[in-house]
Design an enzyme around this catalytic site. Structure first.
Site, short mmCIF file in Angstrom:
data_model
loop_
_atom_site.label_atom_id
_atom_site.label_comp_id
_atom_site.label_asym_id
_atom_site.label_seq_id
_atom_site.Cartn_x
_atom_site.Cartn_y
_atom_site.Cartn_z
N ASN A 88 -7.22 -9.15 -38.34
CA ASN A 88 -8.71 -8.83 -39.03
C ASN A 88 -9.56 -9.11 -39.40
O ASN A 88 -9.96 -10.43 -39.38
CB ASN A 88 -7.56 -8.31 -40.61
CG ASN A 88 -6.94 -7.65 -40.45
OD1 ASN A 88 -6.30 -6.91 -39.57
ND2 ASN A 88 -5.76 -7.98 -41.32
N HIS A 101 -7.04 -15.57 -38.02
CA HIS A 101 -5.58 -16.02 -37.97
C HIS A 101 -5.26 -14.63 -37.40
O HIS A 101 -5.58 -14.27 -37.15
CB HIS A 101 -5.19 -16.11 -39.62
CG HIS A 101 -5.74 -15.20 -40.27
ND1 HIS A 101 -6.43 -15.53 -40.62
CD2 HIS A 101 -4.48 -14.32 -40.88
CE1 HIS A 101 -6.87 -14.52 -41.55
NE2 HIS A 101 -5.61 -13.84 -41.98
P1 AMP Z 1 -5.08 -11.50 -43.39
O1 AMP Z 1 -5.50 -9.89 -44.60
O2 AMP Z 1 -5.51 -10.77 -42.36
O3 AMP Z 1 -6.40 -12.50 -44.73
O4 AMP Z 1 -4.29 -11.76 -44.09
C1 AMP Z 1 -3.88 -13.05 -44.83
C2 AMP Z 1 -2.15 -13.38 -44.74
O5 AMP Z 1 -2.29 -14.39 -45.22
C3 AMP Z 1 -1.51 -12.28 -45.78
O6 AMP Z 1 -0.43 -11.51 -44.91
C4 AMP Z 1 -0.92 -13.14 -46.36
O7 AMP Z 1 0.35 -12.79 -46.83
C5 AMP Z 1 -1.17 -14.25 -46.09
N1 AMP Z 1 -0.78 -15.73 -46.78
C6 AMP Z 1 -1.50 -15.99 -47.69
N2 AMP Z 1 -1.19 -16.81 -48.41
C7 AMP Z 1 -0.22 -17.26 -47.33
C8 AMP Z 1 0.20 -18.60 -48.07
N3 AMP Z 1 0.56 -20.55 -48.70
N4 AMP Z 1 1.52 -18.74 -46.89
C9 AMP Z 1 1.56 -18.29 -45.78
N5 AMP Z 1 1.51 -16.85 -45.94
C10 AMP Z 1 -0.24 -16.44 -46.44
#
Ligand code: AMP
Length: 116
Positions: A88, A101
């Protein structure tokens, strides 16, 4: 500062995460709110805020992210049935964490890519 993203803190070991892989360029850990049986995030160790910020000097790490995604998928046993990798980017892409990511998703049929 960008080095203080939540994912940078995971890379540095300052907050806990379910790490599944790490090397000199990338770290992979399980998403805290999984939307599929396998939901792993693969991040560059050095903060690149978004895919739109990546430059030619980031090609090695971008390639590593994809290779590692394929290796983790194989290790998770989802390669045969297939899986999805997704990035994203910024506001319209729905990006929440501004540390590049790649989402690796699998373990069930994921359906069409998005709603129309
Ligand atoms: P995005 O919307 O592509 O920025 O995805 C961010 C992702 O990070 C989401 O799927 C969240 O569930 C995940 N996320 C946020 N904080 C953490 C964390 N501390 N550990 C693992 N995943 C996380």
């Amino acid at each position: 500062m960008p080095e203080d993203t939540i994912f940078a803190r995971i890379v540095r070991g300052e907050i806990p995460a379910d790490i599944v892989y790490r090397d000199d360029l990338v770290t992979a850990f399980r998403d805290i709110h999984p939307i599929a049986p396998t939901h792993v995030l693969i991040v560059p160790n050095r903060v690149i805020p978004t895919l739109a910020d990546a430059t030619a000097s980031d090609e090695a790490v971008l390639g590593r992210m994809l290779r590692v995604a394929a290796d983790i998928a194989a290790g998770e046993g989802i390669a045969q049935d297939g899986y999805r990798v997704m990035i994203n980017c910024r506001d319209h892409g729905g990006q929440e964490v501004y540390h590049l990511h790649l989402h690796l998703l699998g373990g069930r049929p994921l359906g069409p890519m998005m709603r129309r």
